[in-house]
Design an enzyme around this catalytic site. Structure first.
Site, PDB file in Angstrom:
ATOM      1  CB  ALA A  55     -30.373  13.435  19.519  1.00 21.62           C
ATOM      2  N   PRO A  69     -33.258  14.294  25.093  1.00 22.45           N
ATOM      3  CG  PRO A  69     -33.813  15.831  26.771  1.00 22.45           C
ATOM      4  CD  PRO A  69     -32.872  14.704  26.461  1.00 22.45           C
ATOM      5  CG  ASP A 102     -32.765   8.775  21.867  1.00 24.36           C
ATOM      6  OD1 ASP A 102     -31.857   9.425  22.428  1.00 24.36           O
ATOM      7  OD2 ASP A 102     -33.365   7.825  22.430  1.00 24.36           O
ATOM      8  CG  ASP A 129     -24.670  13.849  25.343  1.00 22.14           C
ATOM      9  OD1 ASP A 129     -23.693  13.852  26.107  1.00 22.14           O
ATOM     10  OD2 ASP A 129     -25.789  14.294  25.666  1.00 22.14           O
ATOM     11  CB  CYS A 164     -23.559  13.733  32.332  1.00 18.15           C
ATOM     12  SG  CYS A 164     -24.900  12.544  32.163  1.00 18.15           S
TER      13      CYS A 164
END
Ligand SMILES: C[S@@+](CC[C@H](N)C(=O)[O-])C[C@H]1O[C@@H](n2cnc3c(N)ncnc32)[C@H](O)[C@@H]1O
Length: 448
Positions: free
Chosen positions: A262, A264, A285, A331, A384
């Protein structure tokens, strides 16, 4: 009022570039730190930023041409002189707004401060570059097309080879798009985009709504944290493709959500806003500092639903209850090669070996968190990056290993403005050269 100083912006850029190269730090954070403590005029701040990002992006091409201009290998220069030469050549060959004589003079001044004995060399090399700037060589495309692309567009050869296989003739457009300046994108609070546009416009700041994400605002601003609205939490800074991930997750008020990677905290905050801050988001995280940043971001936005947690998602099933989450977001840590506009240095750091190592981590995280999803719940995997190993390759193996998961088409979930970003397989897939967005990939699956 701070007066413009032609050397100050370049000296700051040089220091940032030296730290990025020497310490392996991130350019964006290093530059932000340097600008925060510098007394520079607005114009000089913008110039310093362009010099940092441009010199990093074009480094491969600059080094190739410098080696020919100086008739020696770039690795043989003192590191600060090499960086001064890159900075000078970037201004001479790729930056319209700086007259070549000013680029040469300021570079010589920088060299005098660093290694006085090398200032004559800097003067000679850059004066030659200024004279020959219309005809500086590039590798012959007929002799070695790949080398030509790699140098002309300043990317590592292995990446160009891979992307040429993947994108065919579009590879040139992708490489060119990666060298453009990243736009600054804000995410307004849900439903408050037009109010934010009005507020910024009233303050004389050029901005417009984004094209794909409903809360996105494109803004002309070197430092978004200085804009009206930042301190009262009216917006977050988040690229538009990244904003679409929480739309695909589609969390609802009252739900229990796991954001497994997660920090930042951008997507956790977006998810919490979309849940009207009702419910729970376990924002995990691996990094302790990352969890602290998540907490800081949540506090800035006044979001209480977010619960930061230091955890290794590869073993999340050892500590979190099975079947206990309505939504899970992975993510994933990835190579980041879809974000080269904002993080140009990444291209020089990644290796082909990184991709398989990251794909292994991504699969391990997915395998560990999948059992935490309740029946009927939905899970989103996003990256990404633009490499198949980390995207379709990971998803195909993950879904094959978990037959209770059913893949869902993203175009049935994302806002209508983003439907054109969904590929034939139903994945959200954004491309810098096609959509003007960072390169993101996201797939959603539901547990039967
Ligand atoms: C792409 S970033 C997440 C960005 C974040 N979702 C956001 O929108 O702000 C990936 C994050 O995964 C974290 N990470 C890497 N390995 C991890 C692991 N094994 N378990 C949990 N987090 C991990 C990294 O520290 C990094 O913060």
């Amino acid at each position: 009022m701070v007066s413009a100083d032609p050397l100050a912006a370049r000296a700051l850029a040089l220091d940032v570039l030296m730290r990025v190269e020497g310490l392996g730090s991130h350019a964006d954070a290093t530059l932000a730190d340097a600008l925060a403590s510098a007394r520079l005029a607005v114009r000089d701040r913008a110039l310093a930023s362009r010099l940092v990002y441009g010199t990093l992006a074009w480094q491969g091409r600059l080094d190739w041409q410098l080696a020919r201009l100086a008739d020696r290998d770039c690795a043989s220069f003192d590191p600060r002189i090499r960086m001064t030469l890159r900075l000078g050549l970037y201004q001479i060959t790729l930056l319209d707004r700086v007259p070549p004589h000013a680029a040469v003079a300021t570079s010589v001044d920088l060299a005098k401060r660093a290694v006085p004995a090398a200032s004559r060399l800097v003067n000679a090399v850059l004066r030659r570059a200024a004279r020959e700037r219309g005809s500086l060589p590039l590798p012959d495309p007929a002799a070695d097309p790949l080398e030509h692309l790699a140098v002309a567009f300043s990317h590592p050869r292995w990446l160009v080879e891979r992307w040429r296989r993947r994108f065919g003739d579009d590879v040139r457009d992708l490489l060119a798009a990666n060298n453009e300046a990243a736009p600054t994108i804000l995410r307004a609070r849900p439903g408050e985009r037009d109010a934010l546009v009005s507020r910024l416009t009233a303050a004389g700041i050029a901005c417009e709504p984004g094209r794909f994400a409903p809360d996105a605002v494109r803004v002309q601003a070197a430092d978004p944290h200085a804009l009206p609205g930042w301190s009262d939490g009216a917006f977050s800074v988040q690229e538009e493709a990244s904003q679409l991930v929480a739309w695909l997750l589609d969390p609802r008020p009252g739900m229990r959500v796991l954001d497994a990677c997660a920090a930042p905290g951008g997507k956790s905050a977006h998810a919490a806003e979309r849940m009207r801050d009702e419910g729970t988001i376990v924002a995990g995280d691996r990094r302790r500092r990352g969890a602290a940043t998540i907490a800081w971001n949540a506090a800035r936005l006044g979001l209480r639903a977010i619960r930061p947690l230091v955890m290794d998602a590869r073993t999340a099933d050892a500590t979190l209850a099975r079947g206990s989450f309505d939504r899970i977001l992975v993510d994933a840590p990835c190579s980041g090669l879809g974000t080269l506009r904002a993080h140009p240095e990444i291209r020089w750091r990644r290796t082909p070996e990184d991709l398989s190592r990251l794909a292994t981590t991504q699969r391990r995280i997915l395998d560990a968190v999948t059992p935490l999803l309740r029946p009927g719940g939905a899970i989103v995997y996003s990256t990404c990056t633009l490499t198949d190993e980390e995207n379709a390759g990971v998803v195909d193996r993950w879904l094959a290993a978990h037959p209770t998961l059913r893949r869902e088409r993203a175009d049935e979930i994302v806002p209508p403005t983003a439907r054109t970003l969904v590929d034939d397989d139903g994945a959200l897939r954004t491309l810098p050269h096609r959509h003007g967005l960072d390169g993101f990939f996201a797939v959603r699956a539901r547990r039967a």
